[in-house]
Scaffold this active site. Structure first.
Site, short mmCIF file in Angstrom:
data_model
loop_
_atom_site.label_atom_id
_atom_site.label_comp_id
_atom_site.label_asym_id
_atom_site.label_seq_id
_atom_site.Cartn_x
_atom_site.Cartn_y
_atom_site.Cartn_z
N GLY A 1 0.83 -1.19 0.00
CA GLY A 1 0.00 0.00 0.00
C GLY A 1 0.87 1.25 0.00
CD GLN B 1 3.30 5.82 2.58
OE1 GLN B 1 2.33 5.27 2.08
NE2 GLN B 1 4.28 5.13 3.15
CB CYS C 1 5.31 2.35 7.30
SG CYS C 1 4.81 3.82 6.40
#
Ligand code: ZN
Length: 163
Positions: free
Chosen positions: A46, A51, A88
């Site tokens: 994802g 980001q 992440c």
């Protein structure tokens, strides 16, 4: 294919609230394509627009079942609970244990601004929650139980994923 630079935790763009997308422009479509390319290139499941430094409410997800594009996502319903490892792309090489809903129902627009609803369980539910949090400037580390750990440790399970 165009890759965008992934911002790393500490970057102010990761701490801001994103704006809704009001109309789909060629430029925004290009952003979505680039986000997918960037996510796949980084082996992520994802990626949220902040980001890559863009403060728009757009996320892309692929948990192994094909690409999902969520524009202006709103979580409508959650239930159950799952506790597991989460990482992440904006915090490479680290992971932590996070409890999330096991089921999520989300409303969003697709890349043509057509509204749809999506239900997800397990990893997809986790990914939806993680990515939607990015749109409100929230990193998963806020929810980590215990310490973050280094995913380069030799006992780390390489099957785990980063979002
Ligand atoms: Zn993330």
């Amino acid at each position: 294919m165009a890759l965008r630079q992934i911002r790393i935790m500490g970057d102010e763009k990761l701490e801001k609230t994103c704006r809704p997308v009001t109309e789909m422009t060629p430029r925004t479509k290009e952003l979505i394509r680039d986000m997918l390319d960037t996510m796949y290139d980084a082996n992520g499941v994802g990626l949220a627009a902040p980001q890559v430094g863009i403060l728009k409410r757009i996320v892309v997800i692929d948990v192994g079942e094909g690409p999902i594009v969520l524009v202006n996502p709103v979580i409508l319903e959650t239930s159950g609970e799952q506790t597991g490892q989460e990482g992440c792309l904006s915090l490479p090489g680290q992971a932590g244990i996070v409890t999330r809903p096991n089921y999520v129902k989300v409303k969003a627009c697709d890349e043509n601004m057509q509204e749809f609803e999506l239900e997800g369980e397990e990893l997809l539910a986790r990914a939806i929650c993680h990515e939607c949090d990015h749109l409100d400037g929230i990193m998963y580390v806020r929810y980590v139980e215990g310490e973050l750990f280094d995913t380069s440790d030799e006992d780390y399970d390489e099957d785990e994923t980063e979002e």
